[in-house]
Enzyme design. Structure first.
Site, PDB file in Angstrom:
ATOM      1  N   ARG A  55     -14.072  13.803   9.154  1.00 20.86           N
ATOM      2  CA  ARG A  55     -14.779  14.169   7.920  1.00 20.86           C
ATOM      3  C   ARG A  55     -16.258  14.411   8.219  1.00 20.86           C
ATOM      4  O   ARG A  55     -16.853  13.675   9.002  1.00 20.86           O
ATOM      5  CB  ARG A  55     -14.662  13.059   6.874  1.00 20.86           C
ATOM      6  CG  ARG A  55     -13.264  12.876   6.367  1.00 20.86           C
ATOM      7  CD  ARG A  55     -13.164  11.693   5.423  1.00 20.86           C
ATOM      8  NE  ARG A  55     -12.086  10.802   5.823  1.00 20.86           N
ATOM      9  CZ  ARG A  55     -11.905   9.575   5.368  1.00 20.86           C
ATOM     10  NH1 ARG A  55     -12.735   9.052   4.492  1.00 20.86           N
ATOM     11  NH2 ARG A  55     -10.893   8.860   5.787  1.00 20.86           N
ATOM     12  N   ASN A  73       0.874  -1.165   0.000  1.00 27.45           N
ATOM     13  CA  ASN A  73       0.000   0.000   0.000  1.00 27.45           C
ATOM     14  C   ASN A  73       0.915   1.219   0.000  1.00 27.45           C
ATOM     15  O   ASN A  73       1.502   1.571   1.014  1.00 27.45           O
ATOM     16  CB  ASN A  73      -0.878  -0.030   1.255  1.00 27.45           C
ATOM     17  CG  ASN A  73      -1.897   1.096   1.274  1.00 27.45           C
ATOM     18  OD1 ASN A  73      -1.857   1.991   0.422  1.00 27.45           O
ATOM     19  ND2 ASN A  73      -2.788   1.066   2.237  1.00 27.45           N
ATOM     20  N   ARG A  95      -2.514  -2.111  -3.466  1.00 28.85           N
ATOM     21  CA  ARG A  95      -3.777  -1.426  -3.207  1.00 28.85           C
ATOM     22  C   ARG A  95      -3.775  -0.116  -3.996  1.00 28.85           C
ATOM     23  O   ARG A  95      -2.825   0.653  -3.913  1.00 28.85           O
ATOM     24  CB  ARG A  95      -3.871  -1.125  -1.724  1.00 28.85           C
ATOM     25  CG  ARG A  95      -5.135  -0.428  -1.377  1.00 28.85           C
ATOM     26  CD  ARG A  95      -5.229  -0.206   0.099  1.00 28.85           C
ATOM     27  NE  ARG A  95      -6.567   0.230   0.410  1.00 28.85           N
ATOM     28  CZ  ARG A  95      -6.999   0.418   1.628  1.00 28.85           C
ATOM     29  NH1 ARG A  95      -6.211   0.185   2.646  1.00 28.85           N
ATOM     30  NH2 ARG A  95      -8.241   0.829   1.839  1.00 28.85           N
ATOM     31  N   HIS A 149     -13.447   1.708   0.411  1.00 26.51           N
ATOM     32  CA  HIS A 149     -13.372   0.566   1.333  1.00 26.51           C
ATOM     33  C   HIS A 149     -13.875  -0.706   0.648  1.00 26.51           C
ATOM     34  O   HIS A 149     -14.343  -1.632   1.309  1.00 26.51           O
ATOM     35  CB  HIS A 149     -14.239   0.769   2.602  1.00 26.51           C
ATOM     36  CG  HIS A 149     -13.777   1.835   3.533  1.00 26.51           C
ATOM     37  ND1 HIS A 149     -14.660   2.673   4.192  1.00 26.51           N
ATOM     38  CD2 HIS A 149     -12.541   2.195   3.937  1.00 26.51           C
ATOM     39  CE1 HIS A 149     -13.981   3.502   4.956  1.00 26.51           C
ATOM     40  NE2 HIS A 149     -12.683   3.253   4.823  1.00 26.51           N
ATOM     41  N   GLU A 160      -7.891  -6.434   4.785  1.00 26.63           N
ATOM     42  CA  GLU A 160      -7.754  -5.991   3.402  1.00 26.63           C
ATOM     43  C   GLU A 160      -6.507  -6.586   2.745  1.00 26.63           C
ATOM     44  O   GLU A 160      -6.516  -6.928   1.569  1.00 26.63           O
ATOM     45  CB  GLU A 160      -7.742  -4.458   3.352  1.00 26.63           C
ATOM     46  CG  GLU A 160      -9.138  -3.907   3.644  1.00 26.63           C
ATOM     47  CD  GLU A 160      -9.143  -2.465   4.084  1.00 26.63           C
ATOM     48  OE1 GLU A 160      -8.592  -2.176   5.164  1.00 26.63           O
ATOM     49  OE2 GLU A 160      -9.703  -1.622   3.371  1.00 26.63           O
TER      50      GLU A 160
END
Ligand code: ADP
Length: 401
Positions: free
Chosen positions: A241, A7, A91, A180, A385
């Protein structure tokens, strides 16, 4: 068979080597502050060896060299030779409408990732850099890209289109993409296994609740709706957020405070959500602790989160026309007992009943917290993940055959 999962972020590079057969994580590492002052590298192996040091990473290439050095080193290594790595799974944040599934890296795929730069301006260029540096340093090892948006590409137009003039979709690609995706895919597939069913006919709502949070409605194993949008700012309010707000608020605040687009973007992404409401923290553990001490705004932030989550779950059950299982995952979903209970409170009329003892005792591992006889199963499934990226990489390349 060993698979390397990468990643690559704008100033960091995270990696894991996973043994495919046993699903064991052989090593996990992080190079941070690449190109900034005091770059740091940490590396841990499954036999308890740990390395941490300030390094001189000027570029991602330096970091990839360091990763290879560490993976093959005498003391911290997990392989003798790079040839033991059979594939690399990367990713990638945004695949736009170009990618509905993983893809093996080719010049065309890299070109397509470049076309998606507009959607992931911070992430996609860094993701591509990681791929290119790996190609250079580890030529001959097949590389695969796994997109955070790909799982959501099965959404119908009625779920992904915004009610703006249609030309903005056609000309600028403005639509809901969702994020996601690897997590929602992984936990929904695990939930289907726990239900003991084939994907066809199943209806699942997945709740990925962490610093960033999103929900997905999954029918027949395919995503039909999700809460994040063109960017990961949409949906439920998150750590920092704002999530969904009246869009007219944006120009209103910009005019009132004389802000430019970058400033309002920063406020909505970094100063809002749980932090903005509470004024205390973006971290759910801090919010719970301060709410307990009587901080009303911390409690309000938690109430807003669980109230909005409840509405999303119920609306997705309506979209699916029923539900077999809910899944909670990620930092908050896997661990925060009170948030889970509050979010589901009042949904008993939809057949969702949890066993409060089971809920209180299940943190960070797979389990079912639904009451005996509950029509709907409520699963906790830790997301993974990296494992999902490794499995998808092996599958795409046909390495398991
Ligand atoms: P990210 O989106 O960065 O991957 P995570 O999935 O790691 O985030 O989730 C981080 C959030 O999970 C933080 O707000 C943290 O407070 C919360 N969290 C982690 N462990 C617990 C816990 N035991 N109880 C409550 N919240 C927790």
């Amino acid at each position: 068979m060993k698979i390397l999962v990468i990643n690559s972020g704008s100033s960091s590079l995270k990696y894991q080597v996973i043994a495919y057969e046993t699903r064991e994580v052989l090593c996990v590492g992080l190079c941070e502050r690449i190109g900034i002052d005091e770059p740091l590298m940490s590396h841990k192996t499954n036999n308890g060896k740990e390395y941490k040091a300030v390094r001189d990473f000027k570029t991602h290439k330096d970091a990839v060299f360091a990763m290879v050095e560490m993976m093959t080193s005498k003391e911290y290594g997990i392989i003798d030779d790079l040839n033991e790595i059979k594939a690399i799974g990367h990713r990638v944040l945004h695949g736009g409408e170009e990618f509905t599934a993983p893809a093996q890296v080719t010049d065309e795929v890299k070109q397509a990732i470049r076309r998606c730069f507009a959607w992931g301006p911070l992430h996609n260029p860094a993701n591509l850099t990681g791929i290119e540096v790996c190609e250079e340093i580890m030529p001959g090892i097949p590389q695969v890209t796994i997109f955070d948006t790909a799982f959501h590409q099965t959404m119908p137009a009625k779920a992904f289109l915004y009610a703006l003039p249609y030309k903005y979709y056609e000309d600028l690609g403005i639509r809901r993409y969702g994020f996601h995706g690897t997590s929602h895919m992984y936990v929904s597939q695990e939930a289907i296994k726990l239900l003991g069913k084939e994907p066809e006919g199943t209806k699942i709502v997945t709740c990925h609740l962490g610093n960033g949070s999103s929900f997905a409605a999954v029918k027949d194993g395919k995503c039909v709706d999700t809460t994040m949008g063109l960017t990961p700012l949409a949906g439920i309010p998150m750590g920092t957020r704002c999530g969904d707000i009246d869009p007219a608020i944006v120009p209103y605040i910009m005019k009132a405070e004389n802000l430019d687009p970058d400033q309002i973007d920063h406020i909505m992404n970094k100063e809002s959500g749980m932090l903005g409401i509470s004024g205390v923290s973006s971290d759910f553990r801090d919010l719970a602790a301060t709410a307990k001490e009587g901080n009303e705004r911390s409690q309000l932030a938690l109430d807003i989160f669980t109230y909005q989550g409840k509405k999303i779950i119920a609306s997705y059950i309506a979209a699916l026309g029923g539900v077999d299982a809910l899944v909670f995952t990620a930092g908050v979903g896997e661990n925060d007992v009170n948030t889970r209970a509050e979010m589901l409170k009042g949904l008993e009329f939809m057949g969702i009943e949890i066993d409060h003892d089971k809920n209180a005792n299940l943190r960070g591992k797979v389990g079912d917290i639904s009451k005996e006889g509950s029509k709907v199963r409520v699963f906790i499934i830790p997301t993974n993940e990296e494992l999902s990226i490794a499995l998808q990489t092996v599958e795409l390349l046909g390495l398991a055959d």
